[in-house]
Motif scaffolding. Structure first.
Motif, PDB file in Angstrom:
ATOM      1  N   LEU A  47       0.808  -1.191   0.143  1.00  0.00           N
ATOM      2  CA  LEU A  47       0.025   0.246   0.003  1.00  0.00           C
ATOM      3  C   LEU A  47       0.879   1.485   0.164  1.00  0.00           C
ATOM      4  N   PHE A  48       1.871   1.303   0.788  1.00  0.00           N
ATOM      5  CA  PHE A  48       2.635   2.386   0.954  1.00  0.00           C
ATOM      6  C   PHE A  48       3.468   2.783  -0.475  1.00  0.00           C
ATOM      7  N   ARG A  49       3.729   1.475  -1.075  1.00  0.00           N
ATOM      8  CA  ARG A  49       4.344   1.591  -2.448  1.00  0.00           C
ATOM      9  C   ARG A  49       3.399   2.426  -3.561  1.00  0.00           C
ATOM     10  N   TYR A  50       2.395   2.230  -3.036  1.00  0.00           N
ATOM     11  CA  TYR A  50       1.227   3.151  -4.093  1.00  0.00           C
ATOM     12  C   TYR A  50       1.149   4.348  -3.650  1.00  0.00           C
ATOM     13  N   PHE A  51       1.064   4.573  -2.372  1.00  0.00           N
ATOM     14  CA  PHE A  51       0.727   5.826  -1.614  1.00  0.00           C
ATOM     15  C   PHE A  51       1.450   5.833  -0.393  1.00  0.00           C
ATOM     16  N   PRO A  52       2.563   6.802  -0.757  1.00  0.00           N
ATOM     17  CA  PRO A  52       3.673   6.769   0.611  1.00  0.00           C
ATOM     18  C   PRO A  52       2.979   7.443   1.731  1.00  0.00           C
ATOM     19  N   LYS A  53       1.901   8.216   1.670  1.00  0.00           N
ATOM     20  CA  LYS A  53       1.181   8.991   2.910  1.00  0.00           C
ATOM     21  C   LYS A  53      -0.232   8.881   2.418  1.00  0.00           C
ATOM     22  N   LYS A  54      -1.029   8.954   3.904  1.00  0.00           N
ATOM     23  CA  LYS A  54      -2.473   8.582   3.780  1.00  0.00           C
ATOM     24  C   LYS A  54      -2.697   9.653   3.023  1.00  0.00           C
ATOM     25  N   GLU A  55      -2.072  11.000   3.231  1.00  0.00           N
ATOM     26  CA  GLU A  55      -2.819  12.386   2.755  1.00  0.00           C
ATOM     27  C   GLU A  55      -2.986  12.000   0.986  1.00  0.00           C
ATOM     28  N   TYR A  56      -1.951  11.369   0.350  1.00  0.00           N
ATOM     29  CA  TYR A  56      -1.997  11.101  -1.026  1.00  0.00           C
ATOM     30  C   TYR A  56      -3.178  10.158  -1.286  1.00  0.00           C
ATOM     31  N   LEU A  57      -3.616   9.437  -0.547  1.00  0.00           N
ATOM     32  CA  LEU A  57      -4.807   8.284  -0.819  1.00  0.00           C
ATOM     33  C   LEU A  57      -5.865   9.050  -0.583  1.00  0.00           C
ATOM     34  N   VAL A  58      -6.101  10.091   0.387  1.00  0.00           N
ATOM     35  CA  VAL A  58      -7.154  11.011   0.544  1.00  0.00           C
ATOM     36  C   VAL A  58      -7.397  11.800  -0.654  1.00  0.00           C
ATOM     37  N   ILE A  59      -6.436  12.362  -1.389  1.00  0.00           N
ATOM     38  CA  ILE A  59      -6.511  13.293  -2.372  1.00  0.00           C
ATOM     39  C   ILE A  59      -6.836  12.482  -3.458  1.00  0.00           C
ATOM     40  N   ALA A  60      -6.388  11.200  -3.602  1.00  0.00           N
ATOM     41  CA  ALA A  60      -6.932  10.144  -4.857  1.00  0.00           C
ATOM     42  C   ALA A  60      -8.319   9.693  -4.692  1.00  0.00           C
ATOM     43  N   ALA A  61      -8.784   9.692  -3.261  1.00  0.00           N
ATOM     44  CA  ALA A  61     -10.236   9.377  -3.191  1.00  0.00           C
ATOM     45  C   ALA A  61     -11.081  10.487  -3.671  1.00  0.00           C
ATOM     46  N   THR A  62     -10.721  11.713  -3.245  1.00  0.00           N
ATOM     47  CA  THR A  62     -11.389  12.942  -3.733  1.00  0.00           C
ATOM     48  C   THR A  62     -11.460  13.152  -5.295  1.00  0.00           C
ATOM     49  N   ASN A  63     -10.368  12.839  -5.874  1.00  0.00           N
ATOM     50  CA  ASN A  63     -10.497  12.932  -7.187  1.00  0.00           C
ATOM     51  C   ASN A  63     -11.244  11.739  -7.916  1.00  0.00           C
ATOM     52  N   ALA A  64     -11.564  10.681  -7.303  1.00  0.00           N
ATOM     53  CA  ALA A  64     -12.230   9.612  -7.752  1.00  0.00           C
ATOM     54  C   ALA A  64     -13.755  10.000  -7.564  1.00  0.00           C
ATOM     55  N   ILE A  65     -14.152  10.879  -6.636  1.00  0.00           N
ATOM     56  CA  ILE A  65     -15.398  11.308  -6.284  1.00  0.00           C
ATOM     57  C   ILE A  65     -15.603  12.313  -7.355  1.00  0.00           C
ATOM     58  N   THR A  66     -14.733  13.466  -7.594  1.00  0.00           N
ATOM     59  CA  THR A  66     -14.864  14.316  -8.686  1.00  0.00           C
ATOM     60  C   THR A  66     -15.142  13.758 -10.020  1.00  0.00           C
TER      61      THR A  66
END
Length: 209
Positions: A47-66
């Protein structure tokens, strides 16, 4: 794209989908990276290889919603109806997506305010962040252009500025109004529903020819 790259892309998309569902259901602050790794069936190191920070995954989730919103709005815009009718349906769409007894989307965006600036730390994350918003903006701007052609919108208004101002402010207000608490009297007077339909009416009155 090779088969291995396709698998990596599919895994990344699956992680984002699962994370988005968890963030919406349980809240950004509550969910930890281990929760997401477990739900996605991957190791925490993966998971950390794809998203080194939780914050980046939150942003990716936001992009998915958008992206999902852009798809939904795109379906409205693709109809063979007037630009005015499309704007009315877009406003109704934002009222509908925020009408959730659990206020999941409203709470998500309220928490996301703490993460938005972090997108700028990573060029890749920030590029995706801007792309998701540009996609939605591009769809909305076509409605203003159509309104000039079909005559359903007033001709003396800057319709491109209107479309972006309307959606930005209406969507923010839609989420904020769902979360705002008042005393007993004001709660009955200022329900989110009443405020949103009044705001919708103001916008529609402004663009009528």
């Amino acid at each position: 794209m090779s088969k291995r790259e396709q698998q990596k892309q599919q895994r990344r998309e699956n992680i984002i989908k699962i994370a988005t569902d968890l963030f919406l259901e349980q809240g950004i602050q509550t969910i930890q990276m281990q929760d997401i790794a477990t739900a996605a069936g991957v190791g925490i190191a993966t998971l950390f290889r794809y998203f080194p920070k939780k914050e980046y995954l939150v942003i990716a989730a936001t992009n998915a919603i958008t992206d999902k919103m852009a798809t939904d709005v795109g379906e409205i815009v693709g109809q063979t109806i007037t630009a005015y009718e499309k704007i009315e349906q877009i406003l109704d769409y934002y009222i509908k997506v925020t009408k959730d007894p659990q206020l999941r989307l409203a709470k998500f965006y309220e928490s996301f305010d703490l993460y938005e600036k972090i997108a700028e730390e990573s060029p890749d994350q920030y590029a995706e962040y801007l792309s998701a918003r540009s996609k939605l903006a591009g769809i909305l701007l076509t409605v203003g252009d159509q309104g000039k052609q079909d005559g359903s919108l007033r001709s003396d208004a800057d319709l491109q500025v209107f479309m972006m101002t309307m959606v930005q402010n209406f969507s923010i207000f839609a989420y904020k109004s769902r979360l705002t608490k008042h005393d007993a009297y004001l709660s009955s007077l200022l329900t989110a529903e009443k405020q949103l339909f009044m705001m919708k009416d103001v916008f529609l009155r402004y663009i009528r020819p």
